[in-house]
Design a protein around this motif. Structure first.
Motif, PDB file in Angstrom:
ATOM      1  N   ARG A  64       1.409   3.497  -8.181  1.00  0.00           N
ATOM      2  CA  ARG A  64       1.474   2.286  -8.993  1.00  0.00           C
ATOM      3  C   ARG A  64       1.340   1.040  -8.124  1.00  0.00           C
ATOM      4  O   ARG A  64       1.932   0.956  -7.046  1.00  0.00           O
ATOM      5  CB  ARG A  64       2.797   2.246  -9.764  1.00  0.00           C
ATOM      6  CG  ARG A  64       2.979   0.974 -10.583  1.00  0.00           C
ATOM      7  CD  ARG A  64       4.182   1.072 -11.479  1.00  0.00           C
ATOM      8  NE  ARG A  64       4.659  -0.239 -11.903  1.00  0.00           N
ATOM      9  CZ  ARG A  64       5.729  -0.440 -12.650  1.00  0.00           C
ATOM     10  NH1 ARG A  64       6.438   0.595 -13.063  1.00  0.00           N
ATOM     11  NH2 ARG A  64       6.100  -1.657 -12.977  1.00  0.00           N
ATOM     12  N   ASP A  65       0.575   0.088  -8.613  1.00  0.00           N
ATOM     13  CA  ASP A  65       0.461  -1.202  -7.927  1.00  0.00           C
ATOM     14  C   ASP A  65       1.550  -2.138  -8.438  1.00  0.00           C
ATOM     15  O   ASP A  65       1.894  -2.123  -9.626  1.00  0.00           O
ATOM     16  CB  ASP A  65      -0.901  -1.846  -8.211  1.00  0.00           C
ATOM     17  CG  ASP A  65      -2.031  -1.156  -7.473  1.00  0.00           C
ATOM     18  OD1 ASP A  65      -1.870  -0.922  -6.259  1.00  0.00           O
ATOM     19  OD2 ASP A  65      -3.054  -0.848  -8.101  1.00  0.00           O
ATOM     20  N   ARG A  81       1.945   2.055  -3.471  1.00  0.00           N
ATOM     21  CA  ARG A  81       0.836   2.630  -4.241  1.00  0.00           C
ATOM     22  C   ARG A  81       0.640   4.099  -3.881  1.00  0.00           C
ATOM     23  O   ARG A  81       0.455   4.960  -4.755  1.00  0.00           O
ATOM     24  CB  ARG A  81      -0.447   1.853  -3.970  1.00  0.00           C
ATOM     25  CG  ARG A  81      -1.657   2.371  -4.746  1.00  0.00           C
ATOM     26  CD  ARG A  81      -2.953   1.716  -4.305  1.00  0.00           C
ATOM     27  NE  ARG A  81      -2.873   0.264  -4.380  1.00  0.00           N
ATOM     28  CZ  ARG A  81      -2.882  -0.556  -3.319  1.00  0.00           C
ATOM     29  NH1 ARG A  81      -2.988  -0.032  -2.094  1.00  0.00           N
ATOM     30  NH2 ARG A  81      -2.816  -1.850  -3.473  1.00  0.00           N
ATOM     31  N   GLU A  82       0.694   4.406  -2.586  1.00  0.00           N
ATOM     32  CA  GLU A  82       0.459   5.773  -2.139  1.00  0.00           C
ATOM     33  C   GLU A  82       1.594   6.705  -2.561  1.00  0.00           C
ATOM     34  O   GLU A  82       1.356   7.853  -2.946  1.00  0.00           O
ATOM     35  CB  GLU A  82       0.311   5.790  -0.616  1.00  0.00           C
ATOM     36  CG  GLU A  82      -0.964   5.093  -0.132  1.00  0.00           C
ATOM     37  CD  GLU A  82      -0.985   4.895   1.376  1.00  0.00           C
ATOM     38  OE1 GLU A  82      -0.051   5.404   2.050  1.00  0.00           O
ATOM     39  OE2 GLU A  82      -1.904   4.230   1.877  1.00  0.00           O
ATOM     40  N   ASP A 132       0.829  -1.207   0.000  1.00  0.00           N
ATOM     41  CA  ASP A 132       0.000   0.000   0.000  1.00  0.00           C
ATOM     42  C   ASP A 132       0.863   1.257   0.000  1.00  0.00           C
ATOM     43  O   ASP A 132       0.516   2.257  -0.642  1.00  0.00           O
ATOM     44  CB  ASP A 132      -0.916   0.013   1.225  1.00  0.00           C
ATOM     45  CG  ASP A 132      -1.975  -1.074   1.175  1.00  0.00           C
ATOM     46  OD1 ASP A 132      -2.362  -1.470   0.057  1.00  0.00           O
ATOM     47  OD2 ASP A 132      -2.411  -1.530   2.246  1.00  0.00           O
TER      48      ASP A 132
END
Length: 236
Positions: A74-75, A69-70, A66
């Motif tokens: 991007r994942d 991503r933050e 996470d």
């Protein structure tokens, strides 16, 4: 970490991406891997990133998915072991059989790590790791570039020559997200039942599979490390 070292790393990663359009970085979400993740994502390099969720990771480790991503928008890909294979193994041997023998520990690592990695590397033409030479006795001869006969791919270890302090200077200088367990005496973090904090003066990977001989402490993802270690010892 010096500016030259960072510049060299970026040049190396760009060259890898140019030579291997289907390359992937296998991140364990360790401090080293977060440095590589930052380099790849902040520079927009065409390198896929994935991690292996073994089902036994610390919550703090999983939290970095996470955090990535933050921070970078991007994942990353997440690969998991076959649930039926895990259930069969646990039913037959128990949930903590890895403490009982090296064979059972390697069987668990193979099921939870190696098999998912093999699937994750299908269709790739090379892979990247965050390994460093000074991490353990099994990695002292680690090459920057090597052929991985186990997975049949070219393998790159761009941080092989980096030191522990280089990693942490980069993290602090660029405010790179990292696992909070590192601040609690965990320099190397794997599955929760197989990782402990280290004691002063211990090897950086002493907390991994601490009940085993240090020369055997690899999970199977980097089998070549053990083979190279045996070869070097024989030569000496």
């Amino acid at each position: 970490m010096t500016a030259d070292r960072w510049t060299t790393l970026l040049m190396h990663l760009r060259q890898i991406a140019s030579d291997h359009p289907k390359v992937a970085f296998a991140s364990s979400l360790a401090a080293e891997d977060m440095v590589l993740t930052h380099a790849i994502l902040s520079e927009g390099l065409p390198i896929a990133i994935f991690t292996l969720d073994t089902g036994r990771l610390h919550a703090e480790t999983l939290g970095l998915i996470d955090a990535i991503r933050e921070r970078y928008g991007r994942d990353i890909e997440v690969w998991r072991p076959d649930a039926k294979a895990v259930a069969r193994h646990v039913d037959e041997h128990g949930a903590f059989a890895f403490y009982e023998s090296l064979a059972l520990r390697k069987a668990c690592c193979n099921m939870r790590k190696v098999e998912p990695l093999r699937r994750a590397l299908v269709g790739r033409d090379a892979w990247i790791t965050g390994q460093r030479r000074e991490q353990s006795t099994t990695r002292t001869e680690l090459a920057l570039n090597e052929y991985d006969a186990v997975f049949g791919l070219q393998k790159y270890n761009p941080l092989a020559l980096w030191h522990h302090d280089d990693i942490w200077r980069a993290i602090r200088a660029m405010n790179i997200p990292y696992n909070p367990l590192h601040d609690q005496g965990y320099p190397s973090i794997g599955c929760e039942p197989c990782t402990r904090a280290i004691k002063p003066g211990e090897d950086l990977r002493a907390g991994r599979w601490w009940w085993e001989n240090a020369d055997a402490r690899e999970c199977g993802l980097h089998t070549g490390n053990l083979r190279n270690r045996v070869f070097v010892l024989e030569e000496r």
